[in-house]
Enzyme design. Structure first.
Site, PDB file in Angstrom:
ATOM      1  CG  ASP A  95     -56.210   3.997  -8.035  1.00 44.55           C
ATOM      2  OD1 ASP A  95     -56.643   3.363  -9.763  1.00 44.55           O
ATOM      3  OD2 ASP A  95     -55.602   3.531  -7.836  1.00 44.55           O
ATOM      4  CG  HIS A 137     -52.073  -2.271  -8.890  1.00 45.66           C
ATOM      5  ND1 HIS A 137     -51.435  -1.032  -8.834  1.00 45.66           N
ATOM      6  CD2 HIS A 137     -52.596  -1.256 -10.187  1.00 45.66           C
ATOM      7  CE1 HIS A 137     -51.329  -0.066  -9.441  1.00 45.66           C
ATOM      8  NE2 HIS A 137     -52.153  -0.526 -10.481  1.00 45.66           N
TER       9      HIS A 137
END
Length: 342
Positions: free
Chosen positions: A255, A185
């Protein structure tokens, strides 16, 4: 579905804005994904699900959510009880294998009760990553175990529980996020392990569950395969490993494209993801300018990607008629978590 674009998009808030309605209607994403910011009470969630489907004119448009248990669980009380993490199920499996498998199936089945109640279609679960010593804890207790056979067995049980309840599973993060030394992230992880070791260990759970209908990629560089590109944007990883060594021929989504592991603007990211061989670009934040940039590059869903998307939706089955109260009571007893049965 033939008029859908190759993207799954998020929503900004609890209700659609006028701009979102117009944008989704014009750009026609194949599916949507919801987060905690989109969830308040049951009727609101069902209304939001109906609204996004109305925008694209497809009652079957899939709506995804990340409902694992533990740290990653979007539906929370009172919409759903707090569930233990996958590691707790893995610990039970270590002590009592049959009880662990049953608990994993039951958690999948209980998630399905709650997702169905809110008109959701698919769960980004199970996590099939195998954590290694010294890796970042972004996976950590989200993993069932630290050994691939156990991860595969428990992941299969969880996926079967979801499908028994009429919810589609999305295995993640293919071909494996367990060795990542940083949180994708926030930064791009690089894994330097040799391909043979990755093949025998990290890829094994995904290979065992390669028949599942959908998978989500890992934003991780595997230096021994492609030293320059994370798997999400690596034609070599997708062609040779995910489609080749692992043998997954289902629907492959990226993702979240907004994660900092990826570089370039959103148009460039979307183009790279699709050029590498992903079927769909996933964007989660609900930020309109970012979605517009992705929509400019996302093509109509067609060819093999269209076939995979159709096959994924066709894999959804009628719920098995299990008794929810009995399932809750059994799960609560196995994991010693009475709040699940409350």
């Amino acid at each position: 579905m033939s008029e859908s674009k190759a993207m799954i998009l998020g929503v900004n808030g609890l209700r659609l804005s006028a701009d979102e309605k117009a944008f989704f209607g014009d750009e026609r994403p194949w599916g949507f994904i919801l987060f905690a910011r989109n969830l308040s009470e049951s009727e609101q969630v069902r209304d939001l699900a109906a609204a996004v489907r109305e925008c694209v004119g497809r009652p079957e448009a899939p709506i995804f959510i990340d409902q694992e248990g533990g740290r990653v669980q979007r539906l929370r009380p009172p919409l759903a009880p707090n569930y233990p993490d996958a590691a707790a199920i893995g610990a039970l499996y270590t002590r009592e294998p049959e009880a662990g498998l049953r608990a994993s199936w039951l958690m999948g089945r209980l998630h399905a009760f709650e997702l169905t109640r809110h008109d959701l279609s698919a769960n980004c679960f199970p996590v099939l990553d195998v954590p290694s010593e010294g890796a970042h804890d972004v996976i950590g207790d989200r993993a069932f175990a630290h050994e691939p056979d156990a991860v595969a067995a428990l992941g299969r049980a969880a996926a079967d529980g979801l499908m028994a309840g009429g919810i589609l599973p999305v295995m993640k993060h293919i071909p494996g996020h367990g060795r990542a030394g940083v949180d994708s992230h926030k930064a791009l992880p690089r894994v330097d392990a040799p391909l043979k070791e990755l093949h025998d260990w990290d890829f094994a759970p995904f290979r065992a569950l390669s028949d599942l209908p959908m998978a989500m990629t890992a934003h991780v560089v595997y230096a021994d395969i492609d030293s320059e590109n994370p798997s999400t944007t690596s034609r070599r990883v997708i062609r040779d490993v995910i489609r080749g060594q692992i043998g997954f021929d289902g629907l492959l989504m990226s993702d979240d494209v907004s994660m900092h592991a990826l570089s370039g603007d959103f148009s460039a990211r979307a183009s790279a993801i699709l050029a590498a061989g992903c079927d769909l670009v996933l964007h989660c934040t609900g930020v309109m300018a970012e979605m517009q940039a992705i929509a400019e590059r996302a093509p109509e869903l067609c060819g093999k990607s269209f076939e995979r998307a159709a096959s994924a939706l066709a894999a959804r089955r009628q719920a098995d008629g299990a008794d929810e109260d009995q399932a809750r009571a059994e799960f609560a007893r196995l994991l010693d978590c009475p709040e699940v049965a409350a």
